[in-house]
Motif scaffolding. Structure first.
Motif, mmCIF file in Angstrom:
data_model
loop_
_atom_site.group_PDB
_atom_site.id
_atom_site.type_symbol
_atom_site.label_atom_id
_atom_site.label_comp_id
_atom_site.label_asym_id
_atom_site.label_seq_id
_atom_site.Cartn_x
_atom_site.Cartn_y
_atom_site.Cartn_z
ATOM 1 N N ASP A 251 0.794 -1.234 0.000
ATOM 2 C CA ASP A 251 0.000 0.000 0.000
ATOM 3 C C ASP A 251 0.820 1.274 0.000
ATOM 4 O OD1 ASP A 251 -2.829 -0.742 0.035
ATOM 5 O OD2 ASP A 251 -2.306 -1.822 1.861
ATOM 6 N N HIS A 286 -1.467 -8.016 -3.225
ATOM 7 C CA HIS A 286 -1.990 -8.863 -2.151
ATOM 8 C C HIS A 286 -3.498 -8.954 -2.319
ATOM 9 C CE1 HIS A 286 -3.090 -5.682 1.197
ATOM 10 N NE2 HIS A 286 -3.553 -5.335 0.026
ATOM 11 N N HIS A 288 -7.254 -9.722 0.204
ATOM 12 C CA HIS A 288 -7.808 -9.897 1.546
ATOM 13 C C HIS A 288 -9.319 -9.934 1.453
ATOM 14 C CE1 HIS A 288 -8.125 -5.585 0.963
ATOM 15 N NE2 HIS A 288 -6.813 -5.510 0.894
ATOM 16 N N TYR A 294 -12.012 3.017 -3.561
ATOM 17 C CA TYR A 294 -10.898 3.967 -3.611
ATOM 18 C C TYR A 294 -11.319 5.231 -4.353
ATOM 19 C CZ TYR A 294 -7.571 0.246 -2.395
ATOM 20 O OH TYR A 294 -6.878 -0.751 -1.760
ATOM 21 N N HIS A 326 -4.780 -7.227 -5.885
ATOM 22 C CA HIS A 326 -4.675 -5.825 -6.299
ATOM 23 C C HIS A 326 -3.320 -5.251 -5.940
ATOM 24 C CE1 HIS A 326 -6.364 -5.906 -2.239
ATOM 25 N NE2 HIS A 326 -5.799 -4.741 -2.017
#
Ligand SMILES: [Fe+2]
Ligand SMILES: [Fe+2]
Length: 370
Positions: A251, A286, A288, A294, A326
């Motif tokens: 990130d 990654h 999740h 966004y 992503h």
């Protein structure tokens, strides 16, 4: 045989026969069914979101949002909002997963009536300097790229005090989640408008510093007593953190808007982040559980989501469905880029469903399919 093979022992793998078909019909007559006919579908090996990655360009949407201004009176619409609808979630009016988002426009001098609802709401301002909101009697002014919250069941109304320009802000709500739980309530304020206290931005005056008020009030509600986070100090916090360390490989330099009393998410169902990608920086992939909306807050870049490449610039909105790979990149070699985002991670975490993993192959990046 791979890990996700439905012909493996332990997965439902009952064949067909005339006797079974007759049996299923018999069950159906009693509003019943055989679990093994749907077991693999309703308990997939891993999340199977209906939502797909989507990017909405602000340059396409803003003119359409402005078009609504003369077409619909705010009083008639309740809120004059163009919602962003995921093609896989149309029946829920969701942008992704169980999250809703939309672009709301308020004309010069307009004021909406007050209401409250079970759904929690948040705002991210796209343009216009005159926006205000009153949350449980507290008036808060917000400008471009400021973030604000309207926790669930708080009375709220908003408007635009500028005389010459509209406000466009983005609403984020957990309406689809509340409806999935059959827990929705909505009330119009009995007086139609609230009487705000005389101090404007009182939550910022009390809670936006690095110290907390002491001895005068104890905060025990399940949401943040701080209701607004202006852009400048938020961006400055990111830049300071960027000086302190590398940040996250997935990130970049990322921070969470936090409840100053608990350090936790601003509301029980939704959390929000602001992240900075250094000039030219590309993160690793990654995935999740949890869905993310966004909004590009500064600069321009590229995100790859489930193998699809999306180019974004300031104002654009895009979504990452649960469990989708992503990664993000800043495509400007000279300027940093910032992404604002909100998500349902607090729900995932409080229910024990949060799971995260790094991309195992290809040096940590996903293959780009389109
Ligand atoms: Fe509302
Ligand atoms: Fe992520």
């Amino acid at each position: 045989m791979n890990d996700y093979d439905d012909t493996r022992p332990g997965r439902a793998r009952v064949g067909d026969s005339p006797e079974l078909a007759a049996y299923y019909e018999e069950l159906a007559k009693h509003e019943a069914g055989a679990l093994w006919t749907v077991a693999n579908e309703i308990e997939p090996w891993y999340p199977q979101p209906r939502s797909v990655p989507v990017l909405w360009r602000y340059a396409d949407l803003a003119p359409l949002v402005r078009k609504a201004l003369p077409l619909v009176r705010a009083d008639d619409a309740g809120r004059r909002v163009v919602m962003l609808v995921n093609p896989g979630r149309r029946e829920l009016s969701a942008a992704v997963g169980l999250l809703y988002t939309g672009l709301q426009i308020m004309g010069p001098g307009e004021a909406m009536t007050a209401h409250r609802h079970q759904a929690a709401a948040l705002r991210f301002v796209h343009e216009g300097t005159g926006a205000w909101t009153i949350v449980d009697g507290q008036k808060l002014k917000v400008g471009p790229r400021d973030f604000a919250i309207t926790p669930n069941n708080t009375w709220h109304e908003h408007g635009n005090e500028a005389s010459d320009e509209p406000v466009i802000w983005q609403d984020g709500l957990d309406i689809p989640l509340v409806n999935a739980l059959d827990a929705g309530f909505y009330e119009v304020h009995p007086e139609l408008y609230q009487q705000p206290g005389t101090v404007v931005n009182s939550s910022l005056l009390s809670y936006a510093g690095t110290l907390l008020p002491y001895g005068v009030e104890t905060w025990s509600r399940p949401y943040s007593p701080l209701l607004g986070w202006p852009w400048e100090p938020s961006y400055e916090a990111l830049r300071r953190l960027a000086r302190a360390g590398e940040g996250s490989p997935y990130d970049g330099v990322i921070m969470e808007y936090a409840n100053p009393v608990t350090g936790g998410s601003v509301m029980p169902t939704m959390s929000a982040h602001l992240q900075l990608l250094r000039p030219g920086q590309a993160t690793l992939a990654h995935r999740h559980t949890g869905s993310v909306v966004y909004t590009a807050a500064k600069g321009r870049g590229v995100s790859v989501i489930a193998g699809q490449r999306f180019e974004w610039q300031q104002g654009d909105v895009f979504v990452v469905p649960s469990w989708a790979w992503h990664e993000h990149a800043n495509s400007d070699p000279g300027e940093d880029a910032c992404l604002f985002s909100f998500n349902d991670f607090p729900v995932m975490r409080s229910l024990g469903m949060y799971r995260e993993e790094a991309h195992p192959d290809n040096a940590g990046h996903q293959p780009v399919l389109s």
